[in-house]
Design a protein around this motif. Structure first.
Motif, mmCIF file in Angstrom:
data_model
loop_
_atom_site.group_PDB
_atom_site.id
_atom_site.type_symbol
_atom_site.label_atom_id
_atom_site.label_comp_id
_atom_site.label_asym_id
_atom_site.label_seq_id
_atom_site.Cartn_x
_atom_site.Cartn_y
_atom_site.Cartn_z
ATOM 1 N N LEU A 1 32.793 30.719 53.038
ATOM 2 C CA LEU A 1 32.597 31.356 51.741
ATOM 3 C C LEU A 1 32.984 32.831 51.806
ATOM 4 C CD1 LEU A 1 31.668 31.045 48.828
ATOM 5 C CD2 LEU A 1 29.335 31.516 49.597
ATOM 6 N N ASP A 2 32.675 33.503 52.913
ATOM 7 C CA ASP A 2 33.054 34.912 53.076
ATOM 8 C C ASP A 2 34.559 35.106 52.912
ATOM 9 O OD1 ASP A 2 30.439 35.686 53.577
ATOM 10 O OD2 ASP A 2 30.678 35.701 55.751
ATOM 11 N N ILE A 3 35.334 34.259 53.569
ATOM 12 C CA ILE A 3 36.796 34.363 53.482
ATOM 13 C C ILE A 3 37.265 34.015 52.074
ATOM 14 C CG2 ILE A 3 38.974 33.354 54.290
ATOM 15 C CD1 ILE A 3 37.647 33.119 57.069
ATOM 16 N N GLY A 4 36.692 32.986 51.475
ATOM 17 C CA GLY A 4 37.074 32.611 50.116
ATOM 18 C C GLY A 4 36.800 33.720 49.109
ATOM 19 N N ILE A 5 35.636 34.363 49.216
ATOM 20 C CA ILE A 5 35.309 35.480 48.324
ATOM 21 C C ILE A 5 36.275 36.631 48.569
ATOM 22 C CG2 ILE A 5 33.564 37.238 47.781
ATOM 23 C CD1 ILE A 5 32.887 34.490 46.634
ATOM 24 N N SER A 6 36.559 36.927 49.831
ATOM 25 C CA SER A 6 37.492 38.010 50.171
ATOM 26 C C SER A 6 38.871 37.759 49.563
ATOM 27 C CB SER A 6 37.599 38.144 51.687
ATOM 28 O OG SER A 6 38.544 39.113 52.040
ATOM 29 N N LYS A 7 39.374 36.540 49.695
ATOM 30 C CA LYS A 7 40.687 36.204 49.138
ATOM 31 C C LYS A 7 40.674 36.244 47.604
ATOM 32 C CE LYS A 7 42.406 33.437 52.982
ATOM 33 N NZ LYS A 7 43.679 34.096 53.213
ATOM 34 N N THR A 8 39.555 35.840 47.002
ATOM 35 C CA THR A 8 39.434 35.885 45.542
ATOM 36 C C THR A 8 39.439 37.321 45.048
ATOM 37 O OG1 THR A 8 38.199 33.804 45.539
ATOM 38 C CG2 THR A 8 37.995 35.207 43.576
ATOM 39 N N ILE A 9 38.699 38.194 45.691
ATOM 40 C CA ILE A 9 38.685 39.611 45.315
ATOM 41 C C ILE A 9 40.078 40.210 45.488
ATOM 42 C CG2 ILE A 9 37.824 41.897 45.987
ATOM 43 C CD1 ILE A 9 35.117 40.470 46.591
ATOM 44 N N GLU A 10 40.733 39.889 46.597
ATOM 45 C CA GLU A 10 42.102 40.379 46.839
ATOM 46 C C GLU A 10 43.039 39.921 45.719
ATOM 47 O OE1 GLU A 10 45.598 39.432 50.078
ATOM 48 O OE2 GLU A 10 43.528 39.502 50.791
ATOM 49 N N TRP A 11 42.903 38.662 45.290
ATOM 50 C CA TRP A 11 43.750 38.142 44.212
ATOM 51 C C TRP A 11 43.517 38.926 42.920
ATOM 52 C CZ3 TRP A 11 42.985 35.999 39.405
ATOM 53 C CH2 TRP A 11 44.090 35.382 38.817
ATOM 54 N N PHE A 12 42.241 39.168 42.571
ATOM 55 C CA PHE A 12 41.935 39.913 41.354
ATOM 56 C C PHE A 12 42.486 41.334 41.424
ATOM 57 C CE2 PHE A 12 38.803 36.606 40.295
ATOM 58 C CZ PHE A 12 39.041 36.493 38.930
ATOM 59 N N VAL A 13 42.358 41.984 42.563
ATOM 60 C CA VAL A 13 42.894 43.344 42.720
ATOM 61 C C VAL A 13 44.405 43.318 42.535
ATOM 62 C CG1 VAL A 13 43.274 45.209 44.392
ATOM 63 C CG2 VAL A 13 40.989 44.199 44.135
ATOM 64 N N ASN A 14 45.078 42.350 43.124
ATOM 65 C CA ASN A 14 46.538 42.251 42.993
ATOM 66 C C ASN A 14 46.948 41.986 41.544
ATOM 67 O OD1 ASN A 14 47.038 42.760 45.684
ATOM 68 N ND2 ASN A 14 47.014 40.604 46.248
ATOM 69 N N GLN A 15 46.146 41.261 40.784
ATOM 70 C CA GLN A 15 46.463 41.004 39.380
ATOM 71 C C GLN A 15 46.415 42.286 38.564
ATOM 72 O OE1 GLN A 15 47.594 37.867 38.414
ATOM 73 N NE2 GLN A 15 47.454 37.737 40.628
ATOM 74 N N GLN A 16 45.510 43.185 38.928
ATOM 75 C CA GLN A 16 45.375 44.441 38.194
ATOM 76 C C GLN A 16 46.502 45.407 38.501
ATOM 77 O OE1 GLN A 16 41.462 45.846 39.196
ATOM 78 N NE2 GLN A 16 40.450 44.425 37.820
#
Length: 85
Positions: free
Chosen positions: A68-83
């Motif tokens: 879950l830690d890695i999944g949350i990290s990748k999700t946050i990274e994706w959102f940052v990249n979208q912005q």
């Protein structure tokens, strides 16, 4: 590869995580202290649940779970990249 499934698919592997643990992980990943407001339980609140991974496994036999830690990290990274794009 394209997949189609007319029903929702649980993106989980049969584990469960408390809401407080999820908030803790997100807080750590964002390097922020999140302010929590605890309320009394409400009628109908789900105290615990566990996702059934069978449909996910049928659709993607070779998929491997990640923490879950890695999944949350990748999700946050994706959102940052979208912005930034």
């Amino acid at each position: 590869e394209s997949l189609y499934q007319p029903q929702p698919v649980n993106l989980a592997f049969g584990t469960n995580t408390s809401l407080l643990k999820l908030i803790e992980i997100i807080s750590e990943q964002l390097h922020r202290t999140l302010v929590l407001k605890h309320e009394d339980p409400r009628a109908g609140d789900v105290l615990a649940s566990q996702a059934d991974p069978s449909v996910l496994r049928d659709l993607m036999q070779s998929i491997e779970p990640i923490s879950l830690d890695i999944g949350i990290s990748k999700t946050i990274e994706w959102f940052v990249n979208q912005q930034t794009t």
